[in-house]
Design a protein around this motif. Structure first.
Motif, PDB file in Angstrom:
ATOM      1  N   GLY A 256       0.796  -1.220   0.000  1.00  0.00           N
ATOM      2  CA  GLY A 256       0.000   0.000   0.000  1.00  0.00           C
ATOM      3  C   GLY A 256       0.829   1.271   0.000  1.00  0.00           C
ATOM      4  N   THR A 257       0.248   2.360   0.535  1.00  0.00           N
ATOM      5  CA  THR A 257       0.868   3.679   0.459  1.00  0.00           C
ATOM      6  C   THR A 257       1.554   4.086   1.753  1.00  0.00           C
ATOM      7  N   ALA A 258       1.789   3.143   2.672  1.00  0.00           N
ATOM      8  CA  ALA A 258       2.332   3.528   3.978  1.00  0.00           C
ATOM      9  C   ALA A 258       3.178   2.417   4.562  1.00  0.00           C
ATOM     10  N   ASN A 259       4.114   2.793   5.442  1.00  0.00           N
ATOM     11  CA  ASN A 259       4.782   1.790   6.261  1.00  0.00           C
ATOM     12  C   ASN A 259       3.691   1.027   7.013  1.00  0.00           C
ATOM     13  N   PRO A 260       3.729  -0.299   7.041  1.00  0.00           N
ATOM     14  CA  PRO A 260       2.544  -1.059   7.461  1.00  0.00           C
ATOM     15  C   PRO A 260       2.330  -1.212   8.959  1.00  0.00           C
ATOM     16  N   THR A 261       3.298  -0.865   9.811  1.00  0.00           N
ATOM     17  CA  THR A 261       3.186  -1.213  11.227  1.00  0.00           C
ATOM     18  C   THR A 261       2.018  -0.519  11.911  1.00  0.00           C
ATOM     19  N   PHE A 262       1.805   0.769  11.639  1.00  0.00           N
ATOM     20  CA  PHE A 262       0.740   1.488  12.323  1.00  0.00           C
ATOM     21  C   PHE A 262      -0.628   0.879  12.016  1.00  0.00           C
ATOM     22  N   THR A 263      -0.892   0.591  10.747  1.00  0.00           N
ATOM     23  CA  THR A 263      -2.164  -0.032  10.384  1.00  0.00           C
ATOM     24  C   THR A 263      -2.292  -1.401  11.038  1.00  0.00           C
ATOM     25  N   MET A 264      -1.189  -2.155  11.095  1.00  0.00           N
ATOM     26  CA  MET A 264      -1.229  -3.456  11.773  1.00  0.00           C
ATOM     27  C   MET A 264      -1.630  -3.299  13.241  1.00  0.00           C
ATOM     28  N   LEU A 265      -1.109  -2.260  13.911  1.00  0.00           N
ATOM     29  CA  LEU A 265      -1.463  -2.032  15.312  1.00  0.00           C
ATOM     30  C   LEU A 265      -2.932  -1.644  15.448  1.00  0.00           C
ATOM     31  N   CYS A 266      -3.479  -0.963  14.452  1.00  0.00           N
ATOM     32  CA  CYS A 266      -4.913  -0.668  14.470  1.00  0.00           C
ATOM     33  C   CYS A 266      -5.720  -1.963  14.427  1.00  0.00           C
ATOM     34  N   PHE A 267      -5.279  -2.933  13.636  1.00  0.00           N
ATOM     35  CA  PHE A 267      -5.951  -4.233  13.617  1.00  0.00           C
ATOM     36  C   PHE A 267      -5.756  -4.968  14.939  1.00  0.00           C
ATOM     37  N   ALA A 268      -4.589  -4.833  15.554  1.00  0.00           N
ATOM     38  CA  ALA A 268      -4.356  -5.460  16.854  1.00  0.00           C
ATOM     39  C   ALA A 268      -5.308  -4.888  17.905  1.00  0.00           C
ATOM     40  N   GLN A 269      -5.537  -3.566  17.855  1.00  0.00           N
ATOM     41  CA  GLN A 269      -6.477  -2.946  18.789  1.00  0.00           C
ATOM     42  C   GLN A 269      -7.888  -3.497  18.580  1.00  0.00           C
ATOM     43  N   ARG A 270      -8.286  -3.605  17.323  1.00  0.00           N
ATOM     44  CA  ARG A 270      -9.620  -4.131  17.020  1.00  0.00           C
ATOM     45  C   ARG A 270      -9.750  -5.582  17.492  1.00  0.00           C
ATOM     46  N   LEU A 271      -8.695  -6.373  17.293  1.00  0.00           N
ATOM     47  CA  LEU A 271      -8.739  -7.761  17.735  1.00  0.00           C
ATOM     48  C   LEU A 271      -8.769  -7.846  19.259  1.00  0.00           C
ATOM     49  N   ALA A 272      -8.046  -6.968  19.944  1.00  0.00           N
ATOM     50  CA  ALA A 272      -8.075  -6.967  21.414  1.00  0.00           C
ATOM     51  C   ALA A 272      -9.493  -6.738  21.914  1.00  0.00           C
ATOM     52  N   ASP A 273     -10.208  -5.808  21.297  1.00  0.00           N
ATOM     53  CA  ASP A 273     -11.598  -5.564  21.681  1.00  0.00           C
ATOM     54  C   ASP A 273     -12.446  -6.806  21.436  1.00  0.00           C
ATOM     55  N   HIS A 274     -12.219  -7.448  20.302  1.00  0.00           N
ATOM     56  CA  HIS A 274     -12.987  -8.637  19.935  1.00  0.00           C
ATOM     57  C   HIS A 274     -12.732  -9.791  20.922  1.00  0.00           C
ATOM     58  N   LEU A 275     -11.476 -10.043  21.235  1.00  0.00           N
ATOM     59  CA  LEU A 275     -11.152 -11.141  22.150  1.00  0.00           C
ATOM     60  C   LEU A 275     -11.615 -10.842  23.578  1.00  0.00           C
ATOM     61  N   ALA A 276     -11.511  -9.589  23.995  1.00  0.00           N
ATOM     62  CA  ALA A 276     -11.962  -9.213  25.336  1.00  0.00           C
ATOM     63  C   ALA A 276     -13.465  -9.424  25.472  1.00  0.00           C
ATOM     64  N   ALA A 277     -14.202  -9.139  24.395  1.00  0.00           N
ATOM     65  CA  ALA A 277     -15.658  -9.324  24.427  1.00  0.00           C
ATOM     66  C   ALA A 277     -16.033 -10.796  24.527  1.00  0.00           C
ATOM     67  N   GLN A 278     -15.140 -11.686  24.072  1.00  0.00           N
ATOM     68  CA  GLN A 278     -15.405 -13.132  24.147  1.00  0.00           C
ATOM     69  C   GLN A 278     -15.041 -13.729  25.497  1.00  0.00           C
ATOM     70  N   ALA A 279     -14.286 -12.989  26.302  1.00  0.00           N
ATOM     71  CA  ALA A 279     -13.808 -13.540  27.568  1.00  0.00           C
ATOM     72  C   ALA A 279     -14.965 -13.848  28.489  1.00  0.00           C
ATOM     73  N   PRO A 280     -14.884 -14.981  29.217  1.00  0.00           N
ATOM     74  CA  PRO A 280     -15.955 -15.323  30.150  1.00  0.00           C
ATOM     75  C   PRO A 280     -16.044 -14.291  31.277  1.00  0.00           C
ATOM     76  N   THR A 281     -17.234 -14.060  31.778  1.00  0.00           N
ATOM     77  CA  THR A 281     -17.443 -13.124  32.874  1.00  0.00           C
ATOM     78  C   THR A 281     -16.855 -13.694  34.157  1.00  0.00           C
ATOM     79  N   ARG A 282     -16.048 -12.881  34.833  1.00  0.00           N
ATOM     80  CA  ARG A 282     -15.424 -13.328  36.069  1.00  0.00           C
ATOM     81  C   ARG A 282     -16.209 -12.864  37.282  1.00  0.00           C
TER      82      ARG A 282
END
Length: 509
Positions: free
Chosen positions: A483-509
């Protein structure tokens, strides 16, 4: 409240470990994901093939076999240990934007998703990395540098944000939390999975091994591969070969389509005029300029000004800053410190008083062009029967810069020079036949674990590995191409989105 650190390299056996999420790879994505997940209350097991100090692929015997052209991004472009390649990267934070969209191009829905994720998560990622002031990459080019493109220009200006040296190594993100366990000098060598019929398989555990043969079994509800574009593809290929029946869909292009930015200088600028385009500072954060073609008819690319200078003082400061980034003592000589005192004073004055990067006399100002390499399935990663020092199948890396790539780069270089606005310093072609240097890879690998909605995609838009119910992957390999950019920042944006997704799947403690 302290994290637990285990080092398999010591030879001490640890039996079994269990966590909510097991992250395989402690580079940029792994460190970021571990931080965000532990803050939501998840227990995290972070596994790293390297140790506490930075090591090269050669140090760990992890250089792939390269039957054809050498790809330096596989050895010089990678680092292992806590923080991974962020111990050595430039720290450029640039989001992919609408400039990456092509109405009739391949993977149009996927690029739309990339741009939307970067737009939605960019501010949160910046804040996590320590930048709390808003960043407008398009407007800052004019407000910070005074660079305005004339009406009708086929070149657009954007700014780039750089992490301070003390923040560049993303191991600094790791929280001192009892919910985090880090395992060093441990490579994933075996996969355990279950399948309950025609549905996706489920990973139940992974086997970890040190180079000395010490083993550990890691169990989790969810697993994430964050080992970089090359190693993540190798690991998924090995997963697919570890069971009696393949887990990943046969049509998935796992490891195929390896691409990079092809980079080379395309011209020179008069130094007296180019100085106004030099990077400047906002506190400890550095900002610079980049230039994009103003129409989507061009290949995805960007250009930036590079100031080539070399002196004792500059080498000395670079050595100190690299030591800060790699978290080691710099290699200094008294003679260098004495000889570089004048340069050091000038650099300090320019930064502290003028908030500018010092550009010495006799510096050469070049315009560097980075063009994404067109996707080619023959550029790929496969497995050999040879074993590395961890006992895993060694990767074979097939990569080349084709004649088609060279022709596309030459054509784009000509177009960029022709479109270069008169409001910028005059761009003169290099004094050789082509007017530009020989293109080379920029250490921005992409495409090896491509995300998408088509049958060939390895990952879904949620980064779930197709064929596995509880396995995800985050690396620059998720992008269809660079693409048009160094890829690390966009990758971290996907990591943030995945963190939200996995946290939402976590069992209630």
């Amino acid at each position: 409240m302290t994290m637990t650190i285990l080092d398999l390299g010591t030879g001490r056996a640890h039996g079994e470990l269990r966590a909510d999420v097991c992250i395989l790879g402690a580079g940029a994505a792994g460190c970021y994901l571990a931080r965000q997940l532990t803050e939501t209350g998840c227990s995290v097991l972070l596994v790293e093939a390297g140790g506490d100090a930075t090591a090269t692929a050669a140090d760990l015997d992890m250089v792939p076999v390269m039957p054809g052209a050498a790809y330096s991004g596989a050895d010089e472009g990678r680092a292992f240990g806590l923080g991974g390649s962020t111990a050595r990267w430039g720290g450029a934070l640039i989001p992919h934007t609408a400039a990456d969209l092509r109405a009739n191009g391949d993977f149009a829905p996927d690029w739309q998703h990339v741009v939307e994720v970067a737009r939605a998560q960019g501010r949160r990622v910046q804040a996590t990395l320590g930048c709390t002031s808003p960043t407008d990459f398009a407007r800052d080019a004019e407000t910070l540098f005074g660079v305005a493109m004339p009406d009708g220009s086929n070149v657009r200006a954007q700014s780039t944000l750089y992490l301070p040296f003390r923040r560049k190594n993303l191991r600094a993100l790791l929280p001192d939390s009892p919910r985090l366990t880090i395992v060093l000098n441990a490579a994933c060598t075996t996969w355990e999975s279950t399948s309950t019929g025609p549905g996706p398989a489920r990973i139940t555990a992974v086997g970890l091994r040190s180079r000395g043969g010490t083993t550990l079994r890691a169990m989790a509800e969810r697993f994430v591969v964050t080992a970089g574009a090359i190693e993540s593809a190798r690991m998924l290929l090995e997963l697919d070969h570890s069971t009696a029946q393949p887990i990943l869909p046969a049509v998935a292009e796992t490891g195929q389509g390896l691409s990079d930015h092809l980079s080379a200088p395309i011209g020179t600028l008069p130094l007296a005029e180019a100085r106004r385009l030099a990077p400047r500072f906002q506190g400890s954060w550095m900002r610079s300029l980049r230039f994009l073609p103003g129409t989507s008819a061009h290949p995805r690319s960007f250009a930036h000004v590079v100031f080539h200078h070399d002196s004792t003082g500059i080498r000395l400061i670079q050595s100190v800053l690299r030591g800060v980034q790699e978290r080691r003592l710099p290699r200094l000589r008294a003679a260098d410190a004495f000889g570089g005192a004048g340069d050091i004073a000038c650099i300090a004055w320019a930064k502290l008083v003028r908030s500018r990067l010092h550009i010495p006399r006799h510096t050469r100002a070049l315009v560097q062009l980075d063009m994404e390499q067109p996707r080619d399935l023959s550029n790929r990663i496969s497995l050999t029967d040879e074993r590395d020092s961890f006992g895993r199948r060694r990767a074979a890396l097939h990569w080349r810069i084709s004649e088609r790539d060279l022709a596309a780069f030459s054509g784009l270089a000509d177009q960029m020079r022709a479109a270069w606005p008169a409001t910028l310093p005059r761009l003169a072609p290099l004094q050789d036949r082509s007017g530009h240097g020989s293109p080379y890879g920029a250490y921005h690998p992409a495409g090896t674990t491509r995300m998408g909605t088509d049958a060939g995609a390895v990952l879904t838009h949620d980064l779930q590995v197709r064929g596995c119910a509880n396995l995800w992957s985050v690396s620059t390999g998720l992008l269809p191409s660079a693409g048009t950019a160094n890829p690390t920042f966009t990758m971290l944006c996907f990591a943030q989105r995945l963190a939200d997704h996995l946290a939402a799947q976590a069992p209630t403690r």
